[in-house]
Design a protein around this motif. Structure first.
Motif, PDB file in Angstrom:
ATOM      1  N   ALA A   1       0.844  -1.205   0.000  1.00  0.00           N
ATOM      2  CA  ALA A   1       0.000   0.000   0.000  1.00  0.00           C
ATOM      3  C   ALA A   1       0.878   1.253   0.000  1.00  0.00           C
ATOM      4  O   ALA A   1       1.772   1.402   0.839  1.00  0.00           O
ATOM      5  N   ARG A   2       0.580   2.156  -0.922  1.00  0.00           N
ATOM      6  CA  ARG A   2       1.318   3.418  -1.028  1.00  0.00           C
ATOM      7  C   ARG A   2       0.587   4.458  -0.166  1.00  0.00           C
ATOM      8  O   ARG A   2      -0.415   5.046  -0.575  1.00  0.00           O
ATOM      9  N   ILE A   3       1.091   4.699   1.048  1.00  0.00           N
ATOM     10  CA  ILE A   3       0.407   5.545   2.023  1.00  0.00           C
ATOM     11  C   ILE A   3       0.639   7.021   1.732  1.00  0.00           C
ATOM     12  O   ILE A   3      -0.281   7.837   1.856  1.00  0.00           O
ATOM     13  N   LEU A   4       1.863   7.374   1.376  1.00  0.00           N
ATOM     14  CA  LEU A   4       2.181   8.742   0.955  1.00  0.00           C
ATOM     15  C   LEU A   4       2.697   8.697  -0.470  1.00  0.00           C
ATOM     16  O   LEU A   4       3.565   7.869  -0.805  1.00  0.00           O
ATOM     17  N   ASP A   5       2.195   9.593  -1.297  1.00  0.00           N
ATOM     18  CA  ASP A   5       2.448   9.520  -2.736  1.00  0.00           C
ATOM     19  C   ASP A   5       3.008  10.856  -3.234  1.00  0.00           C
ATOM     20  O   ASP A   5       2.321  11.624  -3.889  1.00  0.00           O
TER      21      ASP A   5
ATOM     22  N   GLY B   1      -7.937  15.982   6.136  1.00  0.00           N
ATOM     23  CA  GLY B   1      -8.349  15.123   5.043  1.00  0.00           C
ATOM     24  C   GLY B   1      -9.046  13.890   5.574  1.00  0.00           C
ATOM     25  O   GLY B   1      -9.167  13.696   6.785  1.00  0.00           O
ATOM     26  N   PRO B   2      -9.520  13.024   4.683  1.00  0.00           N
ATOM     27  CA  PRO B   2     -10.249  11.827   5.117  1.00  0.00           C
ATOM     28  C   PRO B   2      -9.352  10.859   5.858  1.00  0.00           C
ATOM     29  O   PRO B   2      -8.127  10.855   5.682  1.00  0.00           O
ATOM     30  N   SER B   3      -9.962  10.015   6.691  1.00  0.00           N
ATOM     31  CA  SER B   3      -9.203   8.968   7.372  1.00  0.00           C
ATOM     32  C   SER B   3      -8.518   8.084   6.343  1.00  0.00           C
ATOM     33  O   SER B   3      -9.090   7.761   5.296  1.00  0.00           O
ATOM     34  N   GLY B   4      -7.281   7.709   6.658  1.00  0.00           N
ATOM     35  CA  GLY B   4      -6.522   6.888   5.725  1.00  0.00           C
ATOM     36  C   GLY B   4      -5.825   7.678   4.650  1.00  0.00           C
ATOM     37  O   GLY B   4      -5.183   7.090   3.769  1.00  0.00           O
ATOM     38  N   GLY B   5      -5.896   9.016   4.717  1.00  0.00           N
ATOM     39  CA  GLY B   5      -5.269   9.844   3.679  1.00  0.00           C
ATOM     40  C   GLY B   5      -3.785  10.049   3.852  1.00  0.00           C
ATOM     41  O   GLY B   5      -3.128  10.618   2.971  1.00  0.00           O
TER      42      GLY B   5
ATOM     43  N   SER C   1      -5.228  13.710   0.545  1.00  0.00           N
ATOM     44  CA  SER C   1      -6.167  12.698   0.076  1.00  0.00           C
ATOM     45  C   SER C   1      -5.389  11.644  -0.681  1.00  0.00           C
ATOM     46  O   SER C   1      -4.612  11.970  -1.593  1.00  0.00           O
ATOM     47  N   LYS C   2      -5.535  10.392  -0.260  1.00  0.00           N
ATOM     48  CA  LYS C   2      -4.863   9.259  -0.903  1.00  0.00           C
ATOM     49  C   LYS C   2      -3.357   9.478  -0.990  1.00  0.00           C
ATOM     50  O   LYS C   2      -2.720   9.144  -1.996  1.00  0.00           O
ATOM     51  N   GLY C   3      -2.793  10.056   0.081  1.00  0.00           N
ATOM     52  CA  GLY C   3      -1.349  10.219   0.159  1.00  0.00           C
ATOM     53  C   GLY C   3      -0.791  11.401  -0.582  1.00  0.00           C
ATOM     54  O   GLY C   3       0.428  11.613  -0.589  1.00  0.00           O
TER      55      GLY C   3
END
Length: 242
Positions: free
Chosen positions: A14-18, A34-38, A218-220
């Motif tokens: 999983a790519r957590i930070l992008d 940001g959203p949880s898991g971002g 958002s999404k890393g």
């Protein structure tokens, strides 16, 4: 004070930070929203050297650098912990020690400060967070909000250049959360303190009130960096996270 450049972080596949990048100036209050898991808490932990990352760079001040793909030298981590304080969701106080000794521990063991000087400093910060009468109490005798305020005093006692707050009110009921945010508000308004502050929070009203700058994750990815008023304006960047 803090510059994060193109951080990439994986947990397994999983790519957590992008490619996340942010800057925080001396005396500035920056919020990560940001959203949880971002990736907000992960980014915070990368800044403090608690998480290694695969690509990119973290710079703190003019001399401290963490680079992706390499385990930081112990000396760098020790200097980073002296420079950047951290306040966690859970309070992480020593249960067998008094409140005063919890706050003294950093100056004594990290900075080599004399016990007399460390006690004076600890009392100053405990008084500042509204716990002047709790010096001799053990953490288990305090409410969650009081324990979090001890944790804030502990972070301040080593005279850090920056403090990172990772969801500091998420484990608290609304009344205790309000008490803790009032302390953070007070610190943010102190023009003499000149500490860079980065706060991860879902408390949007508090973020609007205290943050100079908001970074939306958002999404890393950091999808916006700019003034809080602009971020949360009707139809503004934060509306894309709803």
């Amino acid at each position: 004070m803090i510059r994060v450049t193109n951080i990439v972080k994986y947990h397994g596949p999983a790519r957590i930070l992008d490619g996340a990048s942010i800057e925080v100036q001396k005396g500035q209050v920056a919020a990560l929203v940001g959203p949880s898991g971002g990736g907000k808490s992960t980014l915070l932990r990368c800044i403090n050297g608690l998480e290694e990352f695969q690509e990119g760079e973290v710079s703190v001040g003019s001399s401290l650098k963490l680079k992706g793909g390499a385990a930081p030298p112990r000396a760098t981590l020790l200097e980073l912990r002296r420079t950047v304080g951290m306040v966690f969701q859970q309070f992480n106080l020593f249960p067998h020690m008094s409140v005063l000794k919890n706050v003294m521990a950093g100056p004594v063991h990290t900075l080599g400060t004399s016990r007399d000087e460390a006690e004076t400093t600890a009392k100053k910060w405990l008084d500042r967070v509204g716990l002047a009468e709790k010096h001799d109490a053990k953490p288990g005798q305090l409410s969650g909000g009081q324990q979090q305020r001890v944790a804030i005093a502990r972070a301040l006692a080593v005279s850090p250049a920056a403090i990172l707050f990772d969801e500091p009110t998420s484990a608290l009921d609304p009344k205790m959360a309000a008490d803790v945010m009032k302390v953070i508000d007070d610190l943010a308004d102190d023009v003499q303190l000149q500490v860079a502050m980065v706060i991860v929070s879902h408390d949007i009203p508090a973020v609007k009130r205290i943050a100079d700058v908001v970074h939306l994750l958002s999404k890393g990815k950091v999808i916006y960096s700019g003034p809080a008023a602009e971020a949360f304006a009707p139809g503004g960047p934060a509306s894309a996270l709803d």
